[in-house]
Design a protein around this motif. Structure first.
Motif, PDB file in Angstrom:
ATOM      1  N   ASP A  82       0.809  -1.215   0.000  1.00  0.00           N
ATOM      2  CA  ASP A  82       0.000   0.000   0.000  1.00  0.00           C
ATOM      3  C   ASP A  82       0.845   1.269   0.000  1.00  0.00           C
ATOM      4  N   PHE A  83       2.017   1.211   0.560  1.00  0.00           N
ATOM      5  CA  PHE A  83       2.903   2.368   0.612  1.00  0.00           C
ATOM      6  C   PHE A  83       4.333   1.905   0.348  1.00  0.00           C
ATOM      7  N   ALA A  84       5.153   2.802  -0.216  1.00  0.00           N
ATOM      8  CA  ALA A  84       6.535   2.428  -0.477  1.00  0.00           C
ATOM      9  C   ALA A  84       7.443   3.647  -0.417  1.00  0.00           C
ATOM     10  N   SER A  85       8.570   3.498   0.260  1.00  0.00           N
ATOM     11  CA  SER A  85       9.579   4.548   0.323  1.00  0.00           C
ATOM     12  C   SER A  85      10.613   4.323  -0.771  1.00  0.00           C
ATOM     13  N   MET A  86      11.070   5.421  -1.367  1.00  0.00           N
ATOM     14  CA  MET A  86      12.045   5.319  -2.455  1.00  0.00           C
ATOM     15  C   MET A  86      12.627   6.684  -2.752  1.00  0.00           C
ATOM     16  N   GLY A  87      13.688   6.713  -3.542  1.00  0.00           N
ATOM     17  CA  GLY A  87      14.195   7.975  -4.031  1.00  0.00           C
ATOM     18  C   GLY A  87      13.198   8.608  -4.993  1.00  0.00           C
ATOM     19  N   HIS A  88      13.215   9.926  -5.088  1.00  0.00           N
ATOM     20  CA  HIS A  88      12.186  10.594  -5.894  1.00  0.00           C
ATOM     21  C   HIS A  88      12.299  10.241  -7.381  1.00  0.00           C
ATOM     22  N   THR A  89      13.471   9.797  -7.811  1.00  0.00           N
ATOM     23  CA  THR A  89      13.608   9.378  -9.209  1.00  0.00           C
ATOM     24  C   THR A  89      12.710   8.188  -9.520  1.00  0.00           C
ATOM     25  N   ASN A  90      12.605   7.251  -8.583  1.00  0.00           N
ATOM     26  CA  ASN A  90      11.727   6.104  -8.798  1.00  0.00           C
ATOM     27  C   ASN A  90      10.263   6.488  -8.686  1.00  0.00           C
ATOM     28  N   GLY A 132      37.121   6.825 -19.024  1.00  0.00           N
ATOM     29  CA  GLY A 132      37.584   5.460 -19.275  1.00  0.00           C
ATOM     30  C   GLY A 132      37.424   4.505 -18.103  1.00  0.00           C
ATOM     31  N   LYS A 133      36.797   4.956 -17.021  1.00  0.00           N
ATOM     32  CA  LYS A 133      36.682   4.130 -15.815  1.00  0.00           C
ATOM     33  C   LYS A 133      35.327   3.433 -15.734  1.00  0.00           C
ATOM     34  N   ARG A 134      35.263   2.457 -14.822  1.00  0.00           N
ATOM     35  CA  ARG A 134      34.031   1.702 -14.556  1.00  0.00           C
ATOM     36  C   ARG A 134      33.378   2.248 -13.290  1.00  0.00           C
ATOM     37  N   ILE A 135      32.150   2.712 -13.444  1.00  0.00           N
ATOM     38  CA  ILE A 135      31.450   3.350 -12.327  1.00  0.00           C
ATOM     39  C   ILE A 135      30.131   2.622 -12.080  1.00  0.00           C
ATOM     40  N   ALA A 136      29.894   2.253 -10.829  1.00  0.00           N
ATOM     41  CA  ALA A 136      28.670   1.546 -10.469  1.00  0.00           C
ATOM     42  C   ALA A 136      27.705   2.475  -9.745  1.00  0.00           C
ATOM     43  N   THR A 137      26.428   2.251  -9.971  1.00  0.00           N
ATOM     44  CA  THR A 137      25.366   2.917  -9.230  1.00  0.00           C
ATOM     45  C   THR A 137      24.110   2.081  -9.396  1.00  0.00           C
ATOM     46  N   THR A 138      23.055   2.442  -8.686  1.00  0.00           N
ATOM     47  CA  THR A 138      21.783   1.745  -8.818  1.00  0.00           C
ATOM     48  C   THR A 138      20.916   2.544  -9.779  1.00  0.00           C
ATOM     49  N   PHE A 139      20.639   1.980 -10.950  1.00  0.00           N
ATOM     50  CA  PHE A 139      19.913   2.722 -11.978  1.00  0.00           C
ATOM     51  C   PHE A 139      18.519   3.137 -11.486  1.00  0.00           C
ATOM     52  N   ALA A 140      18.105   4.316 -11.953  1.00  0.00           N
ATOM     53  CA  ALA A 140      16.809   4.929 -11.630  1.00  0.00           C
ATOM     54  C   ALA A 140      16.734   5.430 -10.194  1.00  0.00           C
ATOM     55  N   SER A 141      17.871   5.437  -9.497  1.00  0.00           N
ATOM     56  CA  SER A 141      17.913   5.948  -8.125  1.00  0.00           C
ATOM     57  C   SER A 141      18.335   7.414  -8.121  1.00  0.00           C
ATOM     58  N   THR A 142      18.254   8.046  -6.963  1.00  0.00           N
ATOM     59  CA  THR A 142      18.729   9.421  -6.837  1.00  0.00           C
ATOM     60  C   THR A 142      20.238   9.493  -7.081  1.00  0.00           C
ATOM     61  N   MET A 205      25.735  18.637  -4.642  1.00  0.00           N
ATOM     62  CA  MET A 205      24.859  18.690  -5.810  1.00  0.00           C
ATOM     63  C   MET A 205      23.642  19.572  -5.534  1.00  0.00           C
ATOM     64  N   ALA A 206      23.129  19.514  -4.304  1.00  0.00           N
ATOM     65  CA  ALA A 206      21.988  20.355  -3.943  1.00  0.00           C
ATOM     66  C   ALA A 206      22.364  21.829  -3.983  1.00  0.00           C
ATOM     67  N   GLU A 207      23.580  22.139  -3.543  1.00  0.00           N
ATOM     68  CA  GLU A 207      24.051  23.524  -3.590  1.00  0.00           C
ATOM     69  C   GLU A 207      24.154  24.022  -5.027  1.00  0.00           C
ATOM     70  N   GLU A 208      24.385  23.079  -5.944  1.00  0.00           N
ATOM     71  CA  GLU A 208      24.493  23.430  -7.361  1.00  0.00           C
ATOM     72  C   GLU A 208      23.139  23.379  -8.078  1.00  0.00           C
ATOM     73  N   GLY A 209      22.074  23.081  -7.318  1.00  0.00           N
ATOM     74  CA  GLY A 209      20.738  23.144  -7.880  1.00  0.00           C
ATOM     75  C   GLY A 209      20.027  21.819  -8.088  1.00  0.00           C
ATOM     76  N   LEU A 210      20.684  20.688  -7.803  1.00  0.00           N
ATOM     77  CA  LEU A 210      20.042  19.383  -7.981  1.00  0.00           C
ATOM     78  C   LEU A 210      19.621  18.832  -6.619  1.00  0.00           C
ATOM     79  N   VAL A 211      18.346  18.979  -6.290  1.00  0.00           N
ATOM     80  CA  VAL A 211      17.813  18.481  -5.025  1.00  0.00           C
ATOM     81  C   VAL A 211      17.362  17.036  -5.212  1.00  0.00           C
ATOM     82  N   THR A 212      17.796  16.156  -4.314  1.00  0.00           N
ATOM     83  CA  THR A 212      17.364  14.764  -4.328  1.00  0.00           C
ATOM     84  C   THR A 212      16.794  14.419  -2.959  1.00  0.00           C
ATOM     85  N   CYS A 213      15.860  13.513  -2.923  1.00  0.00           N
ATOM     86  CA  CYS A 213      15.230  13.182  -1.645  1.00  0.00           C
ATOM     87  C   CYS A 213      14.589  11.803  -1.704  1.00  0.00           C
ATOM     88  N   ASN A 214      14.249  11.295  -0.530  1.00  0.00           N
ATOM     89  CA  ASN A 214      13.481  10.066  -0.417  1.00  0.00           C
ATOM     90  C   ASN A 214      12.028  10.423  -0.145  1.00  0.00           C
TER      91      ASN A 214
END
Length: 341
Positions: A82-90, A132-142, A205-214
């Motif tokens: 019924d409810f779910a917490s997530m980053g705002h991107t999701n 040229g480097k390999r960078i990992a992250t969780t796609f569709a996340s903040t 990043m927030a100081e530069e204008g990109l606000v992210t949140c859960n």
């Protein structure tokens, strides 16, 4: 943080269009989807606030933990929570995919709790060194959104190899030396920072204008049928937030025990994010009100544009859709002490 968000509720003994979930004893139960981060929802669970408030109405609570909003959205789409917490991107992904949900709360504004870190032995000292480097992250996340923004600003989008990993897999790949850098959130962030150098945080990043949140998404089948219980759930989160604001050390101790984390690590995570009061959430800079939407609608729209242009979502929601999706009416009712019909 990544991926954020959540919680679910049900009322028993009423005839209604939305049928509550059932536990093994066939009793009414609210299913709560959690993001494993130290936030108001985890604190409300750990202090039994949620269970006690719903037990008063003979409603049980079932908790389901998700590593990211990707899996939470799958559960919402299947109508199994019924409810779910997530980053705002999701949250944007959910709207783009026409999942029957609405955004009803912002858990926290992300700061140093998320960051881009390079391995100490990778030779990376600046953003430009990521080429040229390999960078990992969780796609569709903040974290993914922040990383893509960094790479775009540095004209490196096509100069790196991006790897989609869940947080536990990021830590494992880091230890094996399979990746050179990662953008992730606590507690996985704390693990890689032990042998890494921070290049950029979400606070910067927030100081530069990109606000992210859960955020917290709610299944509209539930909220439409039980607006009163939705307000009750939000009041549980407010109560937990009040505990944190009154005694951060006590809250950190409770959260550390609940999440089986070191208390000092939890304190660092708490300092790296901003928990909101209802009044702050209803400000014109965030949710606003049901008559005057706040600037968070623009944050969501900018995120949708970014994800669509990068081909991470197939449909770009309009600003009008997003304004309807962001629904502060339940926070307003809680803040004013109103009982919803």
């Amino acid at each position: 943080m990544a991926v954020v968000f959540v919680s679910l509720f049900f009322i028993v003994g009423l005839v209604m269009s939305y049928i509550p979930g059932k536990d093994q004893n066939n009793g009414a139960v609210v299913r709560v989807g959690l993001l494993r981060v130290p936030n108001d929802e985890i604190l409300a669970k750990a202090t039994n606030i949620i269970d006690e408030r719903f037990a008063e109405q003979n409603i049980g609570v079932e908790y389901i933990t998700f590593d990211s909003g990707v899996d939470a959205n799958k559960a919402l789409s299947a109508d199994s929570i019924d409810f779910a917490s997530m980053g705002h991107t999701n949250g944007v992904v959910a709207l783009s995919n026409n999942i029957n949900v609405e955004l009803i709360w912002i858990h926290e504004i992300l700061g140093d709790v998320e960051a881009l870190v390079a391995r100490d032995d990778s030779g990376i000292e600046t953003i430009e060194d990521l080429r040229g480097k390999r960078i990992a992250t969780t796609f569709a996340s903040t974290s993914h959104l922040s990383l893509l923004t960094i790479l775009q600003n540095a004209n490196l989008e096509d100069e790196v190899t991006l790897l989609d990993m869940q947080t536990a897999d990021i830590v494992a790949a880091w230890r094996r030396g399979d990746i050179d850098a990662a953008y992730t959130w606590q507690p996985s962030l704390g693990e890689i920072m032990k042998t890494g150098t921070t290049l950029k945080t979400s606070a910067q990043m927030a100081e530069e204008g990109l606000v992210t949140c859960n955020i917290l998404l709610a299944n509209k089948n539930f909220t439409d049928s039980h607006p009163d219980l939705t307000v009750t759930f939000l009041s549980c989160l407010k109560e937990a937030g009040d505990i944190y604001r009154a005694d951060p050390d006590q809250a950190a101790s409770i959260l550390a025990q609940e999440l089986t984390l070191d208390i000092e690590e939890v304190k660092i995570q708490l300092q790296g994010s901003q928990w909101l009061t209802p009044q702050e959430a209803l400000s014109d800079k965030l949710l606003g009100t049901h008559t005057e939407p706040g600037s968070f609608v623009d944050v969501m729209k900018n995120t949708a544009d970014f994800l669509y242009n990068g081909r991470y979502i197939q449909r770009n929601p309009s600003r009008e859709e997003i304004a309807r999706f962001v629904n502060p009416v339940y926070v307003e009712a809680m803040y004013r002490g109103e009982v919803m019909p």
